[in-house]
Structure formats: C-alpha cells, structure tokens
Motif scaffolding. Structure first.
Motif, mmCIF file in Angstrom:
data_model
loop_
_atom_site.group_PDB
_atom_site.id
_atom_site.type_symbol
_atom_site.label_atom_id
_atom_site.label_comp_id
_atom_site.label_asym_id
_atom_site.label_seq_id
_atom_site.Cartn_x
_atom_site.Cartn_y
_atom_site.Cartn_z
ATOM 1 N N VAL A 206 0.082 22.752 5.552
ATOM 2 C CA VAL A 206 0.775 22.358 4.316
ATOM 3 C C VAL A 206 -0.194 21.650 3.369
ATOM 4 N N THR A 207 -1.086 20.850 3.906
ATOM 5 C CA THR A 207 -2.075 20.162 3.086
ATOM 6 C C THR A 207 -3.002 21.172 2.411
ATOM 7 N N LEU A 208 -3.464 22.166 3.169
ATOM 8 C CA LEU A 208 -4.308 23.214 2.593
ATOM 9 C C LEU A 208 -3.557 24.009 1.533
ATOM 10 N N LEU A 209 -2.293 24.281 1.801
ATOM 11 C CA LEU A 209 -1.458 25.010 0.848
ATOM 12 C C LEU A 209 -1.286 24.217 -0.435
ATOM 13 N N GLN A 210 -1.019 22.938 -0.293
ATOM 14 C CA GLN A 210 -0.844 22.082 -1.459
ATOM 15 C C GLN A 210 -2.114 22.032 -2.306
ATOM 16 N N GLU A 211 -3.268 21.993 -1.651
ATOM 17 C CA GLU A 211 -4.542 21.982 -2.372
ATOM 18 C C GLU A 211 -4.717 23.269 -3.175
ATOM 19 N N ARG A 212 -4.357 24.394 -2.590
ATOM 20 C CA ARG A 212 -4.498 25.682 -3.295
ATOM 21 C C ARG A 212 -3.512 25.814 -4.443
ATOM 22 N N LEU A 213 -2.320 25.306 -4.253
ATOM 23 C CA LEU A 213 -1.298 25.413 -5.298
ATOM 24 C C LEU A 213 -1.597 24.478 -6.464
ATOM 25 N N GLY A 214 -2.224 23.367 -6.173
ATOM 26 C CA GLY A 214 -2.480 22.351 -7.196
ATOM 27 C C GLY A 214 -1.421 21.277 -7.118
ATOM 28 N N GLU A 215 -1.821 20.072 -7.433
ATOM 29 C CA GLU A 215 -0.915 18.933 -7.257
ATOM 30 C C GLU A 215 0.294 18.968 -8.181
ATOM 31 N N GLU B 30 8.736 34.076 -10.987
ATOM 32 C CA GLU B 30 7.280 34.122 -11.083
ATOM 33 C C GLU B 30 6.646 33.044 -10.214
ATOM 34 N N LYS B 31 7.227 31.866 -10.202
ATOM 35 C CA LYS B 31 6.702 30.781 -9.380
ATOM 36 C C LYS B 31 6.864 31.109 -7.900
ATOM 37 N N SER B 32 7.993 31.670 -7.537
ATOM 38 C CA SER B 32 8.218 32.051 -6.142
ATOM 39 C C SER B 32 7.225 33.112 -5.696
ATOM 40 N N LEU B 33 6.960 34.065 -6.556
ATOM 41 C CA LEU B 33 5.989 35.100 -6.243
ATOM 42 C C LEU B 33 4.594 34.496 -6.095
ATOM 43 N N TYR B 34 4.233 33.606 -6.999
ATOM 44 C CA TYR B 34 2.935 32.934 -6.912
ATOM 45 C C TYR B 34 2.831 32.161 -5.600
ATOM 46 N N PHE B 35 3.870 31.442 -5.249
ATOM 47 C CA PHE B 35 3.895 30.674 -4.000
ATOM 48 C C PHE B 35 3.682 31.604 -2.804
ATOM 49 N N ARG B 36 4.412 32.708 -2.798
ATOM 50 C CA ARG B 36 4.315 33.689 -1.718
ATOM 51 C C ARG B 36 2.893 34.256 -1.637
ATOM 52 N N GLN B 37 2.268 34.514 -2.785
ATOM 53 C CA GLN B 37 0.900 35.038 -2.814
ATOM 54 C C GLN B 37 -0.087 34.026 -2.251
ATOM 55 N N VAL B 38 0.058 32.780 -2.619
ATOM 56 C CA VAL B 38 -0.858 31.740 -2.146
ATOM 57 C C VAL B 38 -0.697 31.532 -0.639
#
Length: 91
Positions: free
Chosen positions: A75-84, A6-14
């Motif tokens: 990567v910074t933008l991705l990290q912001e979307r994923l949450g810290e 589920e986390k991998s899928l969420y990561f892929r979606q983001v």
C-alpha cells in the motif's frame, strides 16, 4: 461521474503496473509460472496486471503475499506511485 470512472481506471492501471513490476523485479517469473507456483488464476492475474479487471481485496492480498511483501508495504508503494494528492472521490 465520468471523472470517477477515469480515476478508477487510473487506479486499476497503477495497481496492475506495480504488481507486474514487483513480480518482474523480485520474483522474476512469468505471469503463468508465478500463478501456477502460488495457486493463483493466471488469467485473472494477467488481466489485473493489464488493468482489464478490478481486483478483489482478498485476491490482491494473496498476490501481495505471494510476492513476498507485507500488505502495508504494498500500500505504501502504491500510494507513492499514485501521488499523495490522489483520491478516488471528489469532494
């Protein structure tokens, strides 16, 4: 194990959503036109943006460069979307 999937899928979606948002905002080209202009596989880019496939690192780097971004900026933008607090691995 199911939570990791589920986390991998969420990561892929983001990742896909972020790429699509940047492409639409910054480059303003359709997936096909963007892919053709930068020598990318339009089928794969579309699948990556829709989270249907995982993206190889080298492919992601090429897409990010084609979008006019530094990889670290992406990567910074991705990290912001994923949450810290986002992690792919549970400890």
């Amino acid at each position: 194990m199911q939570q990791v999937d589920e986390k991998s899928l969420y990561f892929r979606q983001v990742v896909g959503e972020l790429l699509q948002d940047i492409r639409n905002e910054k480059v303003k080209l359709s997936c096909n036109k963007f892919s053709n202009e930068y020598g990318l596989n339009d089928s794969n880019l579309g699948k990556i943006e829709r989270a249907l496939i995982d993206c190889k690192f080298v492919t992601l780097w090429k897409i990010v460069e084609s979008l006019g971004l530094d990889f670290l900026e992406f990567v910074t933008l991705l990290q912001e979307r994923l949450g810290e607090n986002f992690t792919l691995i549970d400890e």
